[in-house]
Design a protein around this motif. Sequence first.
Motif, PDB file in Angstrom:
ATOM      1  N   ALA A 117       0.987  -1.373  -0.016  1.00 21.64           N
ATOM      2  CA  ALA A 117      -0.077  -0.174   0.090  1.00 21.64           C
ATOM      3  C   ALA A 117       0.990   1.229  -0.055  1.00 21.64           C
ATOM      4  O   ALA A 117       0.538   2.190  -0.781  1.00 21.64           O
ATOM      5  N   LEU A 118       2.062   1.360   0.796  1.00 19.60           N
ATOM      6  CA  LEU A 118       2.797   2.394   0.955  1.00 19.60           C
ATOM      7  C   LEU A 118       3.609   2.668  -0.309  1.00 19.60           C
ATOM      8  O   LEU A 118       3.615   3.752  -0.984  1.00 19.60           O
ATOM      9  N   LEU A 119       4.052   1.579  -1.003  1.00 23.55           N
ATOM     10  CA  LEU A 119       4.605   1.597  -2.264  1.00 23.55           C
ATOM     11  C   LEU A 119       3.764   2.090  -3.359  1.00 23.55           C
ATOM     12  O   LEU A 119       4.119   2.848  -4.375  1.00 23.55           O
ATOM     13  N   SER A 120       2.372   1.859  -3.228  1.00 25.46           N
ATOM     14  CA  SER A 120       1.665   2.166  -4.387  1.00 25.46           C
ATOM     15  C   SER A 120       1.415   3.836  -4.364  1.00 25.46           C
ATOM     16  O   SER A 120       0.936   4.426  -5.230  1.00 25.46           O
ATOM     17  N   TRP A 121       1.833   4.361  -3.049  1.00 27.06           N
ATOM     18  CA  TRP A 121       1.449   5.959  -2.763  1.00 27.06           C
ATOM     19  C   TRP A 121       2.578   6.501  -3.422  1.00 27.06           C
ATOM     20  O   TRP A 121       2.565   7.706  -3.918  1.00 27.06           O
ATOM     21  N   VAL A 122       3.748   6.093  -3.095  1.00 27.08           N
ATOM     22  CA  VAL A 122       5.043   6.821  -3.241  1.00 27.08           C
ATOM     23  C   VAL A 122       5.749   6.403  -4.464  1.00 27.08           C
ATOM     24  O   VAL A 122       6.613   7.143  -5.071  1.00 27.08           O
ATOM     25  N   SER A 123       5.571   5.392  -5.113  1.00 24.90           N
ATOM     26  CA  SER A 123       6.258   4.789  -6.033  1.00 24.90           C
ATOM     27  C   SER A 123       5.947   5.434  -7.735  1.00 24.90           C
ATOM     28  O   SER A 123       4.898   5.656  -7.778  1.00 24.90           O
ATOM     29  N   GLN A 124       7.008   5.677  -8.501  1.00 23.44           N
ATOM     30  CA  GLN A 124       6.941   6.515  -9.593  1.00 23.44           C
ATOM     31  C   GLN A 124       6.706   5.411 -10.719  1.00 23.44           C
ATOM     32  O   GLN A 124       6.510   5.891 -11.727  1.00 23.44           O
ATOM     33  N   GLY A 125       7.191   4.194 -10.340  1.00 26.72           N
ATOM     34  CA  GLY A 125       7.113   3.271 -11.531  1.00 26.72           C
ATOM     35  C   GLY A 125       7.359   2.032 -10.917  1.00 26.72           C
ATOM     36  O   GLY A 125       7.125   1.863  -9.715  1.00 26.72           O
ATOM     37  N   ARG A 126       7.309   0.908 -11.554  1.00 25.03           N
ATOM     38  CA  ARG A 126       7.546  -0.443 -11.041  1.00 25.03           C
ATOM     39  C   ARG A 126       8.725  -0.704 -10.604  1.00 25.03           C
ATOM     40  O   ARG A 126       9.623  -0.924 -11.295  1.00 25.03           O
TER      41      ARG A 126
END
Length: 183
Positions: A117-126
Amino acid sequence: MNTAYYLINTVFDLYLMVVLLRIWLQLARADFYNPFSQFVVKATNPVLKPLRRLIPGFFGIDMAAVLLALIVATIKLALFKAMNLLYADWSTVVLVGLITVLKKAGVMLFWILIIRALLSWVSQGRSQIEYVMYQLTEPLLAPLRRVIPPMGGLDLSILVAFIALQALNWLMGDLFGPLWWQL
């Protein structure tokens, strides 16, 4: 005594999580060439290779890894029992080890859902770690997403998974009593 408890608990729980991740990565058929997966493989291979010679897989489940998880939890609990920190009989240490493996699997699922969930908010890409988290959690979240589609760009399937996981945690607490909360 508190320092010994903390160190034993931390070291054994971390290794137990790595072993459980190995099982989960295999069940999810995640990318084993990913750096995160390679860490898990390299951390568990020295112990799993000899065990696999003795214990075959069963319906795609690495039974050697399952046994290793049970052994790690049981050794931790046996150390606690020897230090008079576990309120269970010696005869039930293996059963309590199995309960510990179940609880730690739920804790690990919780934290991987949080990370995703956190990565889905802050990640610019995969990123590579995000891709492995996706591979691990998607078999659980996809059926929930069919029932509760994303609303306004928010994926509520993770929230539903958290609620279900917490309800399951409380149910196990009702079934096993204070022992569940002690682990």
